[in-house]
Structure formats: structure tokens, C-alpha cells
Design a protein around this motif. Structure first.
Motif, mmCIF file in Angstrom:
data_model
loop_
_atom_site.group_PDB
_atom_site.id
_atom_site.type_symbol
_atom_site.label_atom_id
_atom_site.label_comp_id
_atom_site.label_asym_id
_atom_site.label_seq_id
_atom_site.Cartn_x
_atom_site.Cartn_y
_atom_site.Cartn_z
ATOM 1 N N LEU A 189 35.769 74.677 51.946
ATOM 2 C CA LEU A 189 37.109 74.193 51.624
ATOM 3 C C LEU A 189 38.079 75.358 51.755
ATOM 4 O O LEU A 189 37.745 76.485 51.385
ATOM 5 N N ALA A 190 39.279 75.081 52.264
ATOM 6 C CA ALA A 190 40.302 76.123 52.383
ATOM 7 C C ALA A 190 41.675 75.485 52.302
ATOM 8 O O ALA A 190 41.886 74.363 52.782
ATOM 9 N N MET A 191 42.623 76.219 51.709
ATOM 10 C CA MET A 191 43.979 75.685 51.580
ATOM 11 C C MET A 191 44.952 76.832 51.336
ATOM 12 O O MET A 191 44.594 77.845 50.716
ATOM 13 N N ASP A 192 46.190 76.647 51.808
ATOM 14 C CA ASP A 192 47.258 77.586 51.489
ATOM 15 C C ASP A 192 47.793 77.231 50.110
ATOM 16 O O ASP A 192 48.533 76.253 49.945
ATOM 17 N N VAL A 193 47.407 78.017 49.103
ATOM 18 C CA VAL A 193 47.828 77.749 47.723
ATOM 19 C C VAL A 193 49.308 78.035 47.541
ATOM 20 O O VAL A 193 50.018 77.315 46.832
ATOM 21 N N VAL A 194 49.787 79.094 48.174
ATOM 22 C CA VAL A 194 51.209 79.455 48.132
ATOM 23 C C VAL A 194 51.680 79.644 49.567
ATOM 24 O O VAL A 194 51.017 80.329 50.358
ATOM 25 N N LYS A 195 52.803 79.023 49.902
ATOM 26 C CA LYS A 195 53.335 79.180 51.248
ATOM 27 C C LYS A 195 54.850 79.066 51.206
ATOM 28 O O LYS A 195 55.412 78.021 50.887
ATOM 29 N N SER A 196 55.518 80.193 51.519
ATOM 30 C CA SER A 196 56.986 80.226 51.544
ATOM 31 C C SER A 196 57.429 80.948 52.810
ATOM 32 O O SER A 196 56.623 81.214 53.703
ATOM 33 N N ARG A 197 58.698 81.271 52.853
ATOM 34 C CA ARG A 197 59.245 81.906 54.058
ATOM 35 C C ARG A 197 58.537 83.221 54.362
ATOM 36 O O ARG A 197 58.213 83.513 55.519
ATOM 37 N N TYR A 198 58.296 84.023 53.350
ATOM 38 C CA TYR A 198 57.717 85.345 53.570
ATOM 39 C C TYR A 198 56.308 85.519 52.984
ATOM 40 O O TYR A 198 55.603 86.442 53.389
ATOM 41 N N LEU A 199 55.942 84.687 52.048
ATOM 42 C CA LEU A 199 54.667 84.879 51.361
ATOM 43 C C LEU A 199 53.709 83.720 51.616
ATOM 44 O O LEU A 199 54.124 82.564 51.703
ATOM 45 N N ARG A 200 52.447 84.052 51.734
ATOM 46 C CA ARG A 200 51.387 83.043 51.843
ATOM 47 C C ARG A 200 50.132 83.554 51.139
ATOM 48 O O ARG A 200 49.764 84.718 51.272
ATOM 49 N N MET A 201 49.497 82.667 50.389
ATOM 50 C CA MET A 201 48.212 82.986 49.790
ATOM 51 C C MET A 201 47.245 81.859 50.121
ATOM 52 O O MET A 201 47.469 80.709 49.755
ATOM 53 N N SER A 202 46.201 82.192 50.852
ATOM 54 C CA SER A 202 45.174 81.221 51.229
ATOM 55 C C SER A 202 43.917 81.470 50.422
ATOM 56 O O SER A 202 43.539 82.624 50.182
#
Length: 309
Positions: free
Chosen positions: A239-252
Motif C-alpha cells: 500500500l502507498a499513498m501521498d499523505v501530504v501533498k501541497s505546492r512545495y511539500l509532499r510526504m509519501s
């Protein structure tokens, strides 16, 4: 669904067969379990559901078709303890609606060492080494805009001094991107193939069947009877998902549940922090819940910069 059912049946049969005893050391071609790719290794091997690049060849061939690149080429080299060398190389070509094809090559080798015996403990002048290789051919295709499948067929060779063992295996993987926040689900079977048996000059000798040089046939060519060993087959569910995703930040975040045929079940956990899709920091944990695990925390980082348009 089929892969998940096979995974469940395999887990149950393994539990009944071994009854909780260790299966470590019961398979050949152990080099097939060495992870490829700095990103995947830094994320603790939790990569089967993230696979969207050339390293899908190793982690999940079903993800190969999700790559947005027309062509990809990679080469990895690692120096291990005792001067052992590990190399992985792969190249892929996107054929559009026809799918994606790829080739890969993996090798593991030891340096030459002198042969020692009881009579010559410091060496008898001969040299020996060990090497292993795997050559793979992969194909992957998008069946829908969210679901892809892939297969990887490979030739495997293990060699020790003058003896070798060969085999063939296939990997089959699937990747599904759900409508829920693009949560990705993967299921794959790895190293489903033939057993391997050592054969070569080192196991050949001449014998006298009746142990009498004056009677019967003498100097009869013979071979030692070596056992056949299976290769390290395993099932992965991820399982995988982008928990946080914004203009400059991403946490997968990602997790892989792994069922090998030569050890206990375990989990791989991984996460990736990205700033502007340029700077990446990765953390992971390997082999969680495995009996007598030698895994643990992993980390790494990366820089992604577009040189030309």
C-alpha cells in the motif's frame, strides 16, 4: 484477487508444513533478495506499491507501465563486506499503447581466493571464486487508466569454483491506483520457478565399484549426488499513498507485507519527504516482525534536477 488468494493459501500451507520452525538457509540464489535502487532501499524496501520507474523491474513489474518516461536506463554498484561486489543494471522502452518492455542484469561476485586444504592450510596454488547472475526480460501494460500488470522472466545462474547451478523464474505483479486519494495497492509474486542443482567438474571423480583393482571395472567416472534447492520465492502485498501533498511539500508513506518461502513473514515500512520535488529525504524500517531479523532502520536522500528540456 487471484494473487491475494494465492498469498493466503501459500501462507497457510507454509505454516502447516514447517510448524513454526525456521526455514532460513533452505533456498539457493540468495542474491535475488538484495534490493535494487537507492530510493527503494532507503525506504526500507516498501516499494512495490510506489514502483513507477525503471526499478519496477525488481520491485513490481506491474508498475513499469506507469512510468512517464519514454526510455530509462540505470546502473547500480555496491561494495559489500569481504570485497563482495553487487551490480544491477536495467533499461526500459515505452511503446505507447503497446506497453513497456525492459531488460535487466544482476550480478554478485567474490574476489579470487587461494584454495586451502588440511595439507596446505596456507593455500595450494589454486584459486577459487563465486559468482551469481540473473538476466531478465520484462513486459508491462496499462489495462485501464488505473490498473496495470507486468511480468518479468529471468535466467538465473549460481557458480562456485568449477560448479554451477542454473534455473528459470518469473515475477508477476499488479498495480492499482484507487480513487481514494490515489491510494495505490500492489500484489506480486517473485521468483516462481525451477529448482537449482550444482553440477560441474568439482563433483566429478573416478571410482572402483567393488574397491578391488584386480577385479571388475575400475576408474569408473562418477558424480556426487547433489541436492536440488528451490529459489527464494516470495509474495508481496503493498500500500502507498501521498499523505501530504501541497505546492512545495509532499510526504509519501508505504508498507509492504512480505511472505517468503525461506523465512517468517515480515513488514517493510517507508516514507519519503520531498520539497518542490527536488530535495528528498527518505526513512524506512526493514523486516519488521521477522524472526531473528537482521534488518532495521534505513535512511537516504536525493536530489532531482532537470538538466535540459
Amino acid at each position: 484477487i487471484i494473487l491475494f488468494l494465492v498469498f493466503a493459501l501459500f501462507t497457510q500451507s507454509q505454516a502447516q508444513l514447517y510448524g513454526g520452525t525456521s526455514k532460513v538457509g533452505s533456498t539457493a540464489a540468495q542474491f535475488l533478495k538484495i534490493g535494487a535502487g537507492a530510493r527503494a532501499v532507503a525506504m526500507g524496501g516498501a516499494y512495490s506499491a510506489i514502483s513507477n520507474d525503471i526499478y519496477s523491474v525488481y520491485w513490481n513489474p506491474g508498475g513499469l507501465a506507469t512510468s512517464k518516461n519514454t526510455t530509462e536506463v540505470t546502473f547500480n554498484h555496491a561494495s559489500w563486506l569481504a570485497d563482495i561486489k553487487y551490480d544491477f543494471a536495467a533499461a526500459s522502452l515505452n511503446l505507447g499503447e503497446m506497453g513497456v518492455i525492459a531488460v535487466s542484469f544482476t550480478s554478485l561476485g567474490t574476489p579470487e581466493q587461494e584454495v586451502t586444504t588440511e595439507i596446505n592450510p596456507d593455500g595450494d596454488g589454486r584459486m577459487w571464486d563465486a559468482s551469481s547472475i540473473a538476466v531478465g526480460l520484462s513486459y508491462s501494460k496499462m489495462l485501464t487508466d488505473r490498473f496495470s500488470v507486468g511480468i518479468n522472466a529471468k535466467y538465473i545462474r549460481d557458480g562456485v569454483w568449477n560448479s554451477t547451478a542454473t534455473g528459470f523464474a518469473v515475477d508477476v505483479g499488479t498495480l492499482y491506483r484507487t480513487p481514494f486519494n490515489d491510494l495505490t495497492i500492489s500484489a506480486a509474486i517473485f521468483n516462481f520457478g525451477t529448482d537449482m542443482t550444482l553440477d560441474g567438474r568439482d563433483i566429478q571423480f573416478n571410482t572402483d565399484p567393488n574397491d578391488n583393482i584386480d577385479t571388475g571395472p575400475n576408474n569408473i567416472p562418477a558424480n556426487l549426488d547433489t541436492d536440488a534447492f528451490s529459489i527464494p520465492m516470495m509474495f508481496r502485498f503493498g500500500l502507498a499513498m501521498d499523505v501530504v501533498k501541497s505546492r512545495y511539500l509532499r510526504m509519501s508513506a508505504a508498507v509492504d507485507a512480505v511472505q517468503p518461502n525461506d523465512n517468517s513473514e515480515y513488514l517493510n515500512l517507508g516514507t519519503e519527504f520531498a520539497y518542490d520535488e527536488m530535495f528528498m529525504v527518505r526513512l524506512g524500517y526493514r523486516q519488521l516482525f521477522m524472526n531473528d531479523s537482521e534488518g532495521g532502520l534505513t535512511f537516504g536522500g536525493g536530489l532531482k534536477y532537470k538538466v535540459t528540456d
